[in-house]
Design a protein around this motif. Structure first.
Motif, PDB file in Angstrom:
ATOM      1  N   GLN A  57      11.124  26.398  32.856  1.00 49.16           N
ATOM      2  CA  GLN A  57      10.066  27.260  33.408  1.00 49.16           C
ATOM      3  C   GLN A  57      10.518  28.244  34.488  1.00 49.16           C
ATOM      4  O   GLN A  57      10.178  29.417  34.443  1.00 49.16           O
ATOM      5  N   PHE A  58      11.324  27.760  35.464  1.00 45.91           N
ATOM      6  CA  PHE A  58      11.658  28.676  36.565  1.00 45.91           C
ATOM      7  C   PHE A  58      12.459  29.875  36.052  1.00 45.91           C
ATOM      8  O   PHE A  58      12.407  30.965  36.634  1.00 45.91           O
ATOM      9  N   MET A  59      13.183  29.695  34.945  1.00 44.99           N
ATOM     10  CA  MET A  59      13.984  30.799  34.397  1.00 44.99           C
ATOM     11  C   MET A  59      13.073  31.809  33.688  1.00 44.99           C
ATOM     12  O   MET A  59      13.209  33.024  33.875  1.00 44.99           O
ATOM     13  N   GLY A  60      12.125  31.279  32.881  1.00 46.10           N
ATOM     14  CA  GLY A  60      11.170  32.165  32.211  1.00 46.10           C
ATOM     15  C   GLY A  60      10.329  32.913  33.238  1.00 46.10           C
ATOM     16  O   GLY A  60      10.101  34.120  33.123  1.00 46.10           O
ATOM     17  N   MET A  83      13.227  19.442  39.716  1.00 43.77           N
ATOM     18  CA  MET A  83      13.630  19.812  41.072  1.00 43.77           C
ATOM     19  C   MET A  83      12.854  21.023  41.596  1.00 43.77           C
ATOM     20  O   MET A  83      12.656  21.166  42.807  1.00 43.77           O
ATOM     21  N   ALA A  84      12.402  21.892  40.685  1.00 50.73           N
ATOM     22  CA  ALA A  84      11.724  23.129  41.087  1.00 50.73           C
ATOM     23  C   ALA A  84      10.471  22.865  41.937  1.00 50.73           C
ATOM     24  O   ALA A  84       9.972  23.760  42.619  1.00 50.73           O
ATOM     25  N   HIS A  85       9.970  21.625  41.897  1.00 52.94           N
ATOM     26  CA  HIS A  85       8.729  21.282  42.619  1.00 52.94           C
ATOM     27  C   HIS A  85       8.994  20.434  43.867  1.00 52.94           C
ATOM     28  O   HIS A  85       8.054  20.030  44.542  1.00 52.94           O
ATOM     29  N   MET A  86      10.249  20.135  44.142  1.00 50.28           N
ATOM     30  CA  MET A  86      10.547  19.112  45.156  1.00 50.28           C
ATOM     31  C   MET A  86      10.584  19.642  46.589  1.00 50.28           C
ATOM     32  O   MET A  86      11.583  19.478  47.304  1.00 50.28           O
ATOM     33  N   TYR A 107      16.781  28.085  46.325  1.00 49.42           N
ATOM     34  CA  TYR A 107      17.530  28.001  45.065  1.00 49.42           C
ATOM     35  C   TYR A 107      16.589  28.502  43.969  1.00 49.42           C
ATOM     36  O   TYR A 107      15.402  28.157  43.954  1.00 49.42           O
ATOM     37  N   ILE A 108      17.126  29.284  43.053  1.00 44.45           N
ATOM     38  CA  ILE A 108      16.269  29.872  42.002  1.00 44.45           C
ATOM     39  C   ILE A 108      15.562  28.788  41.181  1.00 44.45           C
ATOM     40  O   ILE A 108      14.519  29.030  40.588  1.00 44.45           O
ATOM     41  N   ASN A 109      16.112  27.566  41.189  1.00 43.52           N
ATOM     42  CA  ASN A 109      15.465  26.417  40.522  1.00 43.52           C
ATOM     43  C   ASN A 109      14.257  25.996  41.348  1.00 43.52           C
ATOM     44  O   ASN A 109      14.257  24.942  41.995  1.00 43.52           O
ATOM     45  N   SER A 110      13.225  26.828  41.371  1.00 39.76           N
ATOM     46  CA  SER A 110      12.029  26.549  42.173  1.00 39.76           C
ATOM     47  C   SER A 110      10.850  27.284  41.544  1.00 39.76           C
ATOM     48  O   SER A 110      11.041  28.260  40.801  1.00 39.76           O
ATOM     49  N   THR A 111       9.649  26.832  41.869  1.00 43.66           N
ATOM     50  CA  THR A 111       8.454  27.475  41.313  1.00 43.66           C
ATOM     51  C   THR A 111       8.266  28.874  41.933  1.00 43.66           C
ATOM     52  O   THR A 111       8.807  29.161  43.011  1.00 43.66           O
ATOM     53  N   ALA A 112       7.469  29.699  41.262  1.00 46.78           N
ATOM     54  CA  ALA A 112       7.169  31.037  41.802  1.00 46.78           C
ATOM     55  C   ALA A 112       6.472  30.905  43.157  1.00 46.78           C
ATOM     56  O   ALA A 112       6.696  31.709  44.063  1.00 46.78           O
ATOM     57  N   GLU A 113       5.644  29.856  43.316  1.00 47.15           N
ATOM     58  CA  GLU A 113       4.919  29.649  44.580  1.00 47.15           C
ATOM     59  C   GLU A 113       5.918  29.416  45.726  1.00 47.15           C
ATOM     60  O   GLU A 113       5.757  29.948  46.821  1.00 47.15           O
ATOM     61  N   LEU A 114       6.959  28.619  45.460  1.00 47.73           N
ATOM     62  CA  LEU A 114       7.960  28.364  46.506  1.00 47.73           C
ATOM     63  C   LEU A 114       8.763  29.631  46.810  1.00 47.73           C
ATOM     64  O   LEU A 114       9.105  29.886  47.973  1.00 47.73           O
ATOM     65  N   LYS A 115       9.027  30.417  45.786  1.00 49.16           N
ATOM     66  CA  LYS A 115       9.775  31.670  46.018  1.00 49.16           C
ATOM     67  C   LYS A 115       8.979  32.567  46.972  1.00 49.16           C
ATOM     68  O   LYS A 115       9.538  33.196  47.862  1.00 49.16           O
ATOM     69  N   CYS A 116       7.642  32.594  46.788  1.00 52.20           N
ATOM     70  CA  CYS A 116       6.780  33.425  47.651  1.00 52.20           C
ATOM     71  C   CYS A 116       6.903  33.051  49.123  1.00 52.20           C
ATOM     72  O   CYS A 116       6.685  33.890  49.993  1.00 52.20           O
ATOM     73  N   LEU A 117       7.192  31.803  49.388  1.00 56.10           N
ATOM     74  CA  LEU A 117       7.263  31.336  50.775  1.00 56.10           C
ATOM     75  C   LEU A 117       8.679  31.484  51.352  1.00 56.10           C
ATOM     76  O   LEU A 117       8.951  31.063  52.463  1.00 56.10           O
ATOM     77  N   SER A 118       9.577  32.086  50.568  1.00 59.56           N
ATOM     78  CA  SER A 118      10.992  32.123  50.953  1.00 59.56           C
ATOM     79  C   SER A 118      11.448  33.539  51.291  1.00 59.56           C
ATOM     80  O   SER A 118      10.814  34.519  50.906  1.00 59.56           O
ATOM     81  N   ASP A 119      12.592  33.611  51.981  1.00 63.02           N
ATOM     82  CA  ASP A 119      13.130  34.923  52.363  1.00 63.02           C
ATOM     83  C   ASP A 119      14.091  35.474  51.335  1.00 63.02           C
ATOM     84  O   ASP A 119      14.196  36.678  51.150  1.00 63.02           O
TER      85      ASP A 119
END
Ligand code: 13P
Ligand code: SF4
Length: 299
Positions: A57-60, A83-86, A107-119
């Motif tokens: 999913q995180f790649m798609g 791991m994308a949810h951890m 790490y790119i192995n993460s949900t879109a929601e986590l990416k939003c909270l990241s720099d």
């Protein structure tokens, strides 16, 4: 099935991207095969109308975020990376409150929601370079503590705070399993992915992303290797190095989500154009910022 896939690709101006962990027959029909970083770059450059992403999913999601106007399909939408949810709810805010200059490195192995909270996002092939280049002293590295620790060991000048997440496949590998293979193949070099535990990395001759492991095996002069990562890499290792031997820890590491990508599911999504990756527009715009920052900083 392969002929039908080829025909549909041409008819629909579709491109197939596959991660090295996808099954061999899927890698064979893919137009591009690579690690997470390479595939993110290819997704961004693609001029096809449809991207079929054979990964998890995180790649798609990342491919869709980088190409909001394109149709991104996944052979199986349930293929996910645990791991994308951890990352615990609220912990990023807590860290930001504690450290004023904090950079959240995701790490790119993460949900879109986590990416939003990241720099900034990173992959296993550019994490060290990107963390080094950041002006911030304090770094909260999410979600993988193993990759975070590997980066921290090489970027001593930063205070890298680790998160309690890991890849369940890589974290299962042990130094004893490596030693058991080493006993059978004493001349074999140990090549490991940084998602492995510290004890496995400590007995490794080389540590790198899937693409780095493949490049090392190609340029190195040894004849035998013990590979400490998911066994999908075996297809390329063998085809690129027919005279070399590759061994795996027992049991062989296998990511069942990656194996949901099959010729049947690839053909089916190409035919029906089902399993489209849909992301909320606002979420997508916010998640694009750390992804683009990664692509810039990794140049
Ligand atoms: P790469 O960065 O090597 O593609 O690894 C991705 C992954 O999922 C490792 O488990
Ligand atoms: Fe996620 Fe691990 Fe599978 Fe990679 S191997 S996709 S990190 S569960």
């Amino acid at each position: 099935m392969k002929n039908r896939i080829e025909r549909l690709k041409k008819e629909k101006n579709a491109v197939i991207l596959a991660h090295y962990y996808a099954p061999a027959e899927v890698q064979e029909v893919a137009d591009y095969v690579g690690d997470s970083f390479y595939l993110a770059k290819i997704a961004k450059q693609s001029d096809s109308d449809i991207i079929v992403f054979c990964g998890v999913q995180f790649m798609g999601e990342s491919a869709k975020i980088l190409n909001p106007e394109k149709k991104v399909l996944m052979p199986d939408l349930t293929a996910d990376c645990p791991m994308a949810h951890m990352v615990k709810d609220g912990i990023i805010d807590q860290m930001r409150a504690k450290y004023k200059d904090l950079a959240v490195v995701c790490y790119i192995n993460s949900t879109a929601e986590l990416k939003c909270l990241s720099d900034v996002c990173v992959t296993s092939s550019n994490a060290v370079k990107i963390v080094k280049s950041l002006p911030n002293k304090n770094i909260f590295f999410i979600p993988d503590h193993n990759l975070g620790r590997f980066v921290a060991e090489q970027v001593r000048e930063k205070n890298i705070i680790l998160n309690d997440g890991c890849c369940p496949i890589h974290a299962k590998l042990t130094a004893e399993q490596v030693a058991a293979q080493k006993e059978k193949h004493p001349n074999a070099k140990v090549l490991s992915h940084p998602e492995c535990d510290a004890e496995v990395l400590a007995v490794s001759d080389y540590i790198g992303s899937t693409a780095d492991i493949l490049a090392f095996a190609k340029r190195d002069e040894s004849k035998e290797y013990i590979i400490c990562t998911e066994d999908g890499v075996d297809y390329k290792l063998r085809t690129e190095n027919p005279s070399k031997r590759f061994y795996y820890t027992d049991p062989r590491p296998c990511c069942k989500d990656m194996k949901l990508n099959t010729l049947e599911t690839v053909l089916s999504v190409l035919e029906k154009e089902e399993n489209e990756v849909i992301i909320d527009a606002e979420l997508s715009e916010r998640a694009l910022i750390p992804l683009n920052r990664m692509l810039e900083l990794a140049k």
